[in-house]
Design a protein around this motif. Sequence first.
Motif, PDB file in Angstrom:
ATOM      1  N   ASP A 247      29.787  -3.507  35.488  1.00 42.21           N
ATOM      2  CA  ASP A 247      28.602  -3.219  36.268  1.00 42.21           C
ATOM      3  C   ASP A 247      28.735  -2.294  37.467  1.00 42.21           C
ATOM      4  O   ASP A 247      27.762  -1.474  37.694  1.00 42.21           O
ATOM      5  CB  ASP A 247      28.182  -4.596  37.041  1.00 42.21           C
ATOM      6  N   VAL A 248      30.006  -2.341  37.996  1.00 39.83           N
ATOM      7  CA  VAL A 248      30.322  -1.295  38.945  1.00 39.83           C
ATOM      8  C   VAL A 248      31.740  -0.690  38.769  1.00 39.83           C
ATOM      9  O   VAL A 248      32.666  -1.435  38.645  1.00 39.83           O
ATOM     10  CB  VAL A 248      30.305  -2.189  40.429  1.00 39.83           C
ATOM     11  N   VAL A 249      31.795   0.564  38.920  1.00 39.42           N
ATOM     12  CA  VAL A 249      33.201   1.118  38.798  1.00 39.42           C
ATOM     13  C   VAL A 249      33.444   1.912  39.808  1.00 39.42           C
ATOM     14  O   VAL A 249      33.012   2.778  40.359  1.00 39.42           O
ATOM     15  CB  VAL A 249      33.319   2.147  37.543  1.00 39.42           C
ATOM     16  N   PHE A 250      34.738   1.638  40.508  1.00 42.44           N
ATOM     17  CA  PHE A 250      35.187   2.171  41.607  1.00 42.44           C
ATOM     18  C   PHE A 250      36.105   3.278  41.256  1.00 42.44           C
ATOM     19  O   PHE A 250      36.834   3.130  40.615  1.00 42.44           O
ATOM     20  CB  PHE A 250      35.968   1.227  42.543  1.00 42.44           C
ATOM     21  N   ASN A 251      36.140   4.368  42.063  1.00 43.27           N
ATOM     22  CA  ASN A 251      37.273   5.504  41.705  1.00 43.27           C
ATOM     23  C   ASN A 251      37.737   5.863  43.219  1.00 43.27           C
ATOM     24  O   ASN A 251      37.270   6.753  43.912  1.00 43.27           O
ATOM     25  CB  ASN A 251      36.339   6.851  41.447  1.00 43.27           C
ATOM     26  N   THR A 279      28.694   3.528  40.410  1.00 44.95           N
ATOM     27  CA  THR A 279      30.029   4.194  40.445  1.00 44.95           C
ATOM     28  C   THR A 279      29.981   4.517  42.031  1.00 44.95           C
ATOM     29  O   THR A 279      29.073   4.792  42.675  1.00 44.95           O
ATOM     30  CB  THR A 279      30.209   5.515  39.705  1.00 44.95           C
ATOM     31  N   CYS A 280      31.332   4.150  42.549  1.00 46.01           N
ATOM     32  CA  CYS A 280      31.631   4.293  43.923  1.00 46.01           C
ATOM     33  C   CYS A 280      33.022   5.079  44.135  1.00 46.01           C
ATOM     34  O   CYS A 280      34.041   4.824  43.543  1.00 46.01           O
ATOM     35  CB  CYS A 280      31.737   2.982  44.460  1.00 46.01           C
ATOM     36  N   SER A 281      32.728   6.434  44.642  1.00 49.52           N
ATOM     37  CA  SER A 281      33.853   7.184  44.707  1.00 49.52           C
ATOM     38  C   SER A 281      34.649   7.302  46.153  1.00 49.52           C
ATOM     39  O   SER A 281      33.759   7.674  47.247  1.00 49.52           O
ATOM     40  CB  SER A 281      33.423   8.851  44.398  1.00 49.52           C
TER      41      SER A 281
END
Length: 359
Positions: A247-251, A279-281
């Motif tokens: 659901d959420v991918v952190f970078n 996405t969270c960068s």
Amino acid sequence: MANSRENFDEIIKRNLNLEQLKIFNRIYYGREDHCEVKLKESTMTSSKDNNFEVSAYSFTAAKEGRKPRIVKLGLVQHSIVLTTDKPIKEQRDAVFNKIEKIIETAASEGVNIICLQETWPMPFFLCTGEKEEWAGFAESASEGPSTKFLSNLAKKFNMVIVSPILEDDNGTWWNTAVVIDENGRYLGKHRKNHLPSVGSFSETSFYAPGDTGHPVFETKFARIAVNICYGRHHALNWMMFALNGADVVFNPSATVAEFGESFWGIEARNAAIANSYFTCSINRVGTEKFTRKDGSEVSRSFYGSSYATAPNGCRTPSLSRDKDGLLIIEVDINLCRQAKDIWGFNMTSRLDMYAKELN
């Protein structure tokens, strides 16, 4: 005039009137209004007292038969605290002290899942070309000092914490993201799949390419994954986390201006659109200076600019290019399913054709 460390968002906001800004926001950010979330007065006080910026935005989903699945995500970017010639434990403890204050602030705002930057407890010493001199920063994923420190905070605040570290597994190093659940328990880890060997970023000299595949962690709040730094340049890496149900991918990243700042704001946003997840960068800030054994000096400056993107392509403004910061995003996970239904990417993906060509 703009200064060299001012971010793009600040420049635009200062130079456009209200109507122009709405048009720009609609085209560039995907919506006229950033949907800022009002923060507590205590949060603003903590931000000022502890010298970090904080901002918060929301991404809502359309009303439907299912109940909203609201989750608050936190992204933390920060600089190191002590100079790199200080004892390793002192350097790490100083960062711990800084991060504890930021996590406490995030918890007061109800953040459910928080992610720190790549190798957050240490300076990014790879530019020195030296390894054993920095071995004290390498630690166990499940029982190292960083995991123990964050486990206490995770349990205290009922918060899932993603902790990217330099892992030491029986003498072999890995660039690893540890996931700690809301009870303070070690949930698992992901090792960085793609390692750069570009200029001073010769990571293959320090640790091995990841062997954990593309794990998605089922947490109390959402299904999350971690695409560490250089992995964002690989479209299939993002895709595999989607196929495994994220659901959420952190970078979490440690990236300098001469290494892709021009496309920092593009890749994770593209991935959110293509894969129908959030996405969270996260990128570190500050200048880190090192003295090598031969007496020569080297330094690297990081540009922060952490941001988040929704599966419909809307994104937040960035955090600062030169200040510690906490970015809070309130999201409705239902938007992932809604974006998939609208665009039909899964239905039209033709993975069978790609698999044949790749084989």
